[in-house]
Design an enzyme around this catalytic site. Sequence first.
Site, PDB file in Angstrom:
ATOM      1  N   HIS A 218     -38.901  58.690 -29.689  1.00  0.00           N
ATOM      2  CA  HIS A 218     -39.662  57.832 -30.610  1.00  0.00           C
ATOM      3  C   HIS A 218     -40.196  56.595 -29.883  1.00  0.00           C
ATOM      4  O   HIS A 218     -41.363  56.224 -30.040  1.00  0.00           O
ATOM      5  CB  HIS A 218     -38.768  57.365 -31.765  1.00  0.00           C
ATOM      6  CG  HIS A 218     -38.323  58.464 -32.683  1.00  0.00           C
ATOM      7  ND1 HIS A 218     -39.183  59.384 -33.223  1.00  0.00           N
ATOM      8  CD2 HIS A 218     -37.088  58.772 -33.169  1.00  0.00           C
ATOM      9  CE1 HIS A 218     -38.509  60.216 -34.010  1.00  0.00           C
ATOM     10  NE2 HIS A 218     -37.234  59.863 -33.980  1.00  0.00           N
TER      11      HIS A 218
ATOM     12  N   HIS B  19     -33.017  61.243 -28.123  1.00  0.00           N
ATOM     13  CA  HIS B  19     -33.816  61.394 -29.354  1.00  0.00           C
ATOM     14  C   HIS B  19     -34.585  60.113 -29.655  1.00  0.00           C
ATOM     15  O   HIS B  19     -35.805  60.136 -29.884  1.00  0.00           O
ATOM     16  CB  HIS B  19     -32.879  61.741 -30.520  1.00  0.00           C
ATOM     17  CG  HIS B  19     -33.524  61.693 -31.867  1.00  0.00           C
ATOM     18  ND1 HIS B  19     -33.801  62.821 -32.605  1.00  0.00           N
ATOM     19  CD2 HIS B  19     -33.935  60.646 -32.638  1.00  0.00           C
ATOM     20  CE1 HIS B  19     -34.373  62.475 -33.747  1.00  0.00           C
ATOM     21  NE2 HIS B  19     -34.462  61.165 -33.791  1.00  0.00           N
ATOM     22  N   GLU B  20     -33.862  59.011 -29.661  1.00  0.00           N
ATOM     23  CA  GLU B  20     -34.501  57.721 -29.959  1.00  0.00           C
ATOM     24  C   GLU B  20     -35.501  57.335 -28.870  1.00  0.00           C
ATOM     25  O   GLU B  20     -36.528  56.715 -29.149  1.00  0.00           O
ATOM     26  CB  GLU B  20     -33.445  56.627 -30.119  1.00  0.00           C
ATOM     27  CG  GLU B  20     -32.473  56.847 -31.275  1.00  0.00           C
ATOM     28  CD  GLU B  20     -33.174  56.972 -32.617  1.00  0.00           C
ATOM     29  OE1 GLU B  20     -34.286  56.399 -32.781  1.00  0.00           O
ATOM     30  OE2 GLU B  20     -32.636  57.650 -33.506  1.00  0.00           O
TER      31      GLU B  20
ATOM     32  N   ASP C  76     -23.419 113.780 -20.764  1.00  0.00           N
ATOM     33  CA  ASP C  76     -23.954 114.666 -19.722  1.00  0.00           C
ATOM     34  C   ASP C  76     -25.189 115.419 -20.211  1.00  0.00           C
ATOM     35  O   ASP C  76     -25.391 116.604 -19.924  1.00  0.00           O
ATOM     36  CB  ASP C  76     -22.882 115.668 -19.262  1.00  0.00           C
ATOM     37  CG  ASP C  76     -21.676 114.980 -18.658  1.00  0.00           C
ATOM     38  OD1 ASP C  76     -21.857 113.934 -18.004  1.00  0.00           O
ATOM     39  OD2 ASP C  76     -20.548 115.468 -18.852  1.00  0.00           O
TER      40      ASP C  76
END
Length: 399
Positions: A25, A21-22, A197
């Site tokens: 950035h 995640h970091e 059936d």
Amino acid sequence: MIRELGWLLFFVALITSVIIHEAGHFVTAKRFGMKATQFFAGFGPTLWSFQRGETEYGVKAIPAGGFVKIIGMTDLEEVAPEDEPRAFYRQAGWKRTIVLGAGSFMHFVIALVLIWIGLLLVGTTKQTLTLDSVSCARATASQTCTPASPAPALAAGMKPGDTLVSYNGKPVKTWAAFSTDVQNGGLSPATVVVSRDGVLKTFTMTPATVINPTTGKTLVGQDNKPLPKIGVGPVNQHTTYNVLTAIPTTFSTFGSAVSQTVTGVSKLPSQVAHAFGANRTADNSPASVVGVGKIAGDAVASGSVADRVAGFLGIVAALNLFVGLFNLLPLLPLDGGHIAILWFEGVRSRLARLFHKPDPGRVDIVKLTPALYAVLILIVGLSVTLLAADIVNPIANPF
């Protein structure tokens, strides 16, 4: 021991997701020429770090997140004159939006990759409308039936091979929709039409409640009400994939997961009340990181090797998807809150130019501090509440 290994792997996956995640950035900020001076995993005192170029990389003592320091992210910090051209707030709005959204984007990439790997490992299983089993009403397929077990469908005359047509007059399109119809119908007498059936047959029965063998309590649904069962199971249609054929299903699965996550986030406030309920499950209650870790451990300890790996990857994918979407909520201190402020500044500046007025400039972040603290209190309060629930009232093993 295997369950504890699942806990450990989940912790490693969580930290790795935070770092990625970091990195989203960090990489985008550097790509746009912004100055990033720190990239750390964790918070608190520094355990280890090294300097490379203008950036310090390292590990902090508290493994509860991570951060990237980009010069000029807020107007609360002083920016040296020589750093002004590279300060975050001096960049074009679209560049800042990409940098702020890159963290959530990386969570979505993680989720997509993990879903894709899971499809390669175990494929998909589609529940058809043809009945594979007609037996007692039970909480799980492995639960043993006894002479005293309620069996509404079996007692009414339904048989394996029957194909569901309608439930209480409503056409049945999918097995999931059928399950929902049974749940919504409650414990009142129901009419089921099947095709046998080529001939349509109608049966009347009263759904029953069942006991969860794990908890010893009545099985409940997402609304925390007893979950009605009639005692039927579907024929499962299994599909396997290769690296290419898995791609379309990966994106369709991702889309469905996004929809389910958005619905889950919207129900979060109401579902917190179920955290301390007598029949807490993964379907009717949110969980803290500890609770999700327990579920990951349960996944690793259940089923075949491929099922264990795929189950674990699915949990990590779901967590990344939740974090990515939650982080985009327009609330400080979330990235979505910073994006909302950025867009507000842009719209306000354009309106000022349109009416030939001075640019009002950046939003005074100090004035938003009370709102920021309010959101932090809510997030911390929710986290502590769910953590307490996961300790005193753990979620039952869903596998």
